[in-house]
Design a protein around this motif. Structure first.
Motif, PDB file in Angstrom:
ATOM      1  N   SER A  11     128.371  51.639  25.295  1.00 34.01           N
ATOM      2  CA  SER A  11     128.224  50.527  24.375  1.00 34.01           C
ATOM      3  C   SER A  11     127.733  50.710  23.181  1.00 34.01           C
ATOM      4  CB  SER A  11     127.374  49.399  25.417  1.00 34.01           C
ATOM      5  OG  SER A  11     127.250  48.172  24.759  1.00 34.01           O
ATOM      6  N   HIS A  12     128.476  50.028  22.246  1.00 30.53           N
ATOM      7  CA  HIS A  12     128.196  50.374  20.650  1.00 30.53           C
ATOM      8  C   HIS A  12     127.804  48.877  20.255  1.00 30.53           C
ATOM      9  CE1 HIS A  12     129.003  50.838  16.505  1.00 30.53           C
ATOM     10  NE2 HIS A  12     128.503  52.124  16.658  1.00 30.53           N
ATOM     11  N   ASP A  13     126.659  48.699  19.585  1.00 33.46           N
ATOM     12  CA  ASP A  13     126.419  47.524  18.777  1.00 33.46           C
ATOM     13  C   ASP A  13     127.457  46.770  18.067  1.00 33.46           C
ATOM     14  OD1 ASP A  13     123.647  48.011  19.853  1.00 33.46           O
ATOM     15  OD2 ASP A  13     122.938  48.586  17.905  1.00 33.46           O
ATOM     16  N   LYS A  14     128.304  47.627  17.581  1.00 32.83           N
ATOM     17  CA  LYS A  14     129.397  46.810  16.785  1.00 32.83           C
ATOM     18  C   LYS A  14     130.719  46.666  17.451  1.00 32.83           C
ATOM     19  CE  LYS A  14     131.532  46.993  12.306  1.00 32.83           C
ATOM     20  NZ  LYS A  14     131.745  47.447  10.889  1.00 32.83           N
ATOM     21  N   TYR A  15     131.171  47.458  18.223  1.00 33.58           N
ATOM     22  CA  TYR A  15     132.352  47.808  18.774  1.00 33.58           C
ATOM     23  C   TYR A  15     132.303  47.393  20.114  1.00 33.58           C
ATOM     24  CZ  TYR A  15     133.145  49.973  14.251  1.00 33.58           C
ATOM     25  OH  TYR A  15     133.144  50.300  13.108  1.00 33.58           O
ATOM     26  N   GLY A  16     131.264  47.155  20.829  1.00 34.35           N
ATOM     27  CA  GLY A  16     131.468  46.943  22.121  1.00 34.35           C
ATOM     28  C   GLY A  16     131.624  47.879  23.039  1.00 34.35           C
ATOM     29  N   LEU A  17     132.183  47.588  24.380  1.00 36.23           N
ATOM     30  CA  LEU A  17     132.479  48.582  25.350  1.00 36.23           C
ATOM     31  C   LEU A  17     133.620  49.515  25.300  1.00 36.23           C
ATOM     32  CD1 LEU A  17     132.236  46.257  28.440  1.00 36.23           C
ATOM     33  CD2 LEU A  17     130.318  47.847  27.282  1.00 36.23           C
ATOM     34  N   GLY A  18     133.359  50.893  25.667  1.00 38.60           N
ATOM     35  CA  GLY A  18     134.214  51.824  25.372  1.00 38.60           C
ATOM     36  C   GLY A  18     134.366  53.194  26.583  1.00 38.60           C
ATOM     37  N   SER A  19     135.287  54.006  26.177  1.00 31.03           N
ATOM     38  CA  SER A  19     135.197  55.280  27.000  1.00 31.03           C
ATOM     39  C   SER A  19     135.287  56.416  26.199  1.00 31.03           C
ATOM     40  CB  SER A  19     136.305  54.975  27.878  1.00 31.03           C
ATOM     41  OG  SER A  19     136.368  56.164  28.929  1.00 31.03           O
ATOM     42  N   ALA A  28     129.490  65.040  17.567  1.00 38.96           N
ATOM     43  CA  ALA A  28     130.137  64.006  17.186  1.00 38.96           C
ATOM     44  C   ALA A  28     130.911  63.641  18.761  1.00 38.96           C
ATOM     45  CB  ALA A  28     131.331  63.598  16.392  1.00 38.96           C
ATOM     46  N   VAL A  29     131.089  62.055  19.008  1.00 36.87           N
ATOM     47  CA  VAL A  29     131.853  61.821  20.204  1.00 36.87           C
ATOM     48  C   VAL A  29     133.239  61.066  19.734  1.00 36.87           C
ATOM     49  CG1 VAL A  29     130.113  62.039  21.918  1.00 36.87           C
ATOM     50  CG2 VAL A  29     130.300  59.698  20.631  1.00 36.87           C
ATOM     51  N   ILE A  30     134.258  60.874  20.263  1.00 38.40           N
ATOM     52  CA  ILE A  30     135.212  60.359  20.127  1.00 38.40           C
ATOM     53  C   ILE A  30     135.496  59.177  21.184  1.00 38.40           C
ATOM     54  CG2 ILE A  30     137.763  60.006  19.650  1.00 38.40           C
ATOM     55  CD1 ILE A  30     137.428  63.042  18.893  1.00 38.40           C
ATOM     56  N   VAL A  31     135.607  57.883  20.744  1.00 38.67           N
ATOM     57  CA  VAL A  31     135.327  56.840  21.495  1.00 38.67           C
ATOM     58  C   VAL A  31     136.680  55.848  21.605  1.00 38.67           C
ATOM     59  CG1 VAL A  31     133.877  54.781  22.625  1.00 38.67           C
ATOM     60  CG2 VAL A  31     133.017  57.003  21.466  1.00 38.67           C
ATOM     61  N   ASP A  32     137.093  55.491  22.604  1.00 34.29           N
ATOM     62  CA  ASP A  32     138.203  54.519  22.968  1.00 34.29           C
ATOM     63  C   ASP A  32     137.719  53.247  23.102  1.00 34.29           C
ATOM     64  OD1 ASP A  32     140.376  53.116  23.243  1.00 34.29           O
ATOM     65  OD2 ASP A  32     141.555  54.423  24.589  1.00 34.29           O
ATOM     66  N   PHE A  33     137.947  52.329  22.168  1.00 32.89           N
ATOM     67  CA  PHE A  33     137.420  51.113  22.416  1.00 32.89           C
ATOM     68  C   PHE A  33     138.187  50.114  22.834  1.00 32.89           C
ATOM     69  CE2 PHE A  33     133.929  52.728  19.770  1.00 32.89           C
ATOM     70  CZ  PHE A  33     132.856  52.349  20.592  1.00 32.89           C
ATOM     71  N   GLY A  34     139.505  50.467  23.117  1.00 34.11           N
ATOM     72  CA  GLY A  34     140.526  49.761  23.437  1.00 34.11           C
ATOM     73  C   GLY A  34     141.421  49.414  22.073  1.00 34.11           C
ATOM     74  N   SER A  35     141.012  48.812  21.292  1.00 38.36           N
ATOM     75  CA  SER A  35     141.948  48.336  20.070  1.00 38.36           C
ATOM     76  C   SER A  35     141.747  49.540  19.031  1.00 38.36           C
ATOM     77  CB  SER A  35     141.303  46.820  19.416  1.00 38.36           C
ATOM     78  OG  SER A  35     139.979  47.056  19.237  1.00 38.36           O
ATOM     79  N   GLU A  36     140.594  50.230  19.323  1.00 41.09           N
ATOM     80  CA  GLU A  36     140.500  51.378  18.250  1.00 41.09           C
ATOM     81  C   GLU A  36     139.921  52.537  18.773  1.00 41.09           C
ATOM     82  OE1 GLU A  36     138.113  50.668  15.043  1.00 41.09           O
ATOM     83  OE2 GLU A  36     137.355  48.635  15.704  1.00 41.09           O
ATOM     84  N   ARG A  37     140.183  53.527  17.963  1.00 40.07           N
ATOM     85  CA  ARG A  37     139.510  54.932  18.711  1.00 40.07           C
ATOM     86  C   ARG A  37     138.395  55.332  17.482  1.00 40.07           C
ATOM     87  NH1 ARG A  37     144.094  58.315  21.791  1.00 40.07           N
ATOM     88  NH2 ARG A  37     144.225  56.966  23.417  1.00 40.07           N
ATOM     89  N   LEU A  38     137.471  55.757  17.712  1.00 43.71           N
ATOM     90  CA  LEU A  38     136.398  56.026  16.647  1.00 43.71           C
ATOM     91  C   LEU A  38     135.660  57.275  16.868  1.00 43.71           C
ATOM     92  CD1 LEU A  38     134.662  52.838  15.913  1.00 43.71           C
ATOM     93  CD2 LEU A  38     136.445  53.712  14.493  1.00 43.71           C
TER      94      LEU A  38
END
Length: 50
Positions: A11-19, A28-38
């Motif tokens: 969970s990220h404060d700004k982007y919400g739930l991700g994997s 670093a980690v790369i996270v898929d938040f559904g609408s974007e990957r960061l």
């Protein structure tokens, strides 16, 4: 500092739930938040494991 692994749910404060889809140990980690990957750099201040 938390240790992340592939497929961890997070969970990220700004982007919400991700994997987590990529891990650069201690860097670093790369996270898929559904609408974007960061790429989120350490120390992962706004990212927490679920």
């Amino acid at each position: 500092m938390p240790q992340f692994e592939l497929k961890d749910l997070v969970s990220h404060d700004k982007y919400g739930l991700g994997s987590v889809i990529g891990v650069e140990e201690g860097v670093a980690v790369i996270v898929d938040f559904g609408s974007e990957r960061l790429r989120i750099p350490a120390p992962y201040a706004k990212l927490c494991l679920l």
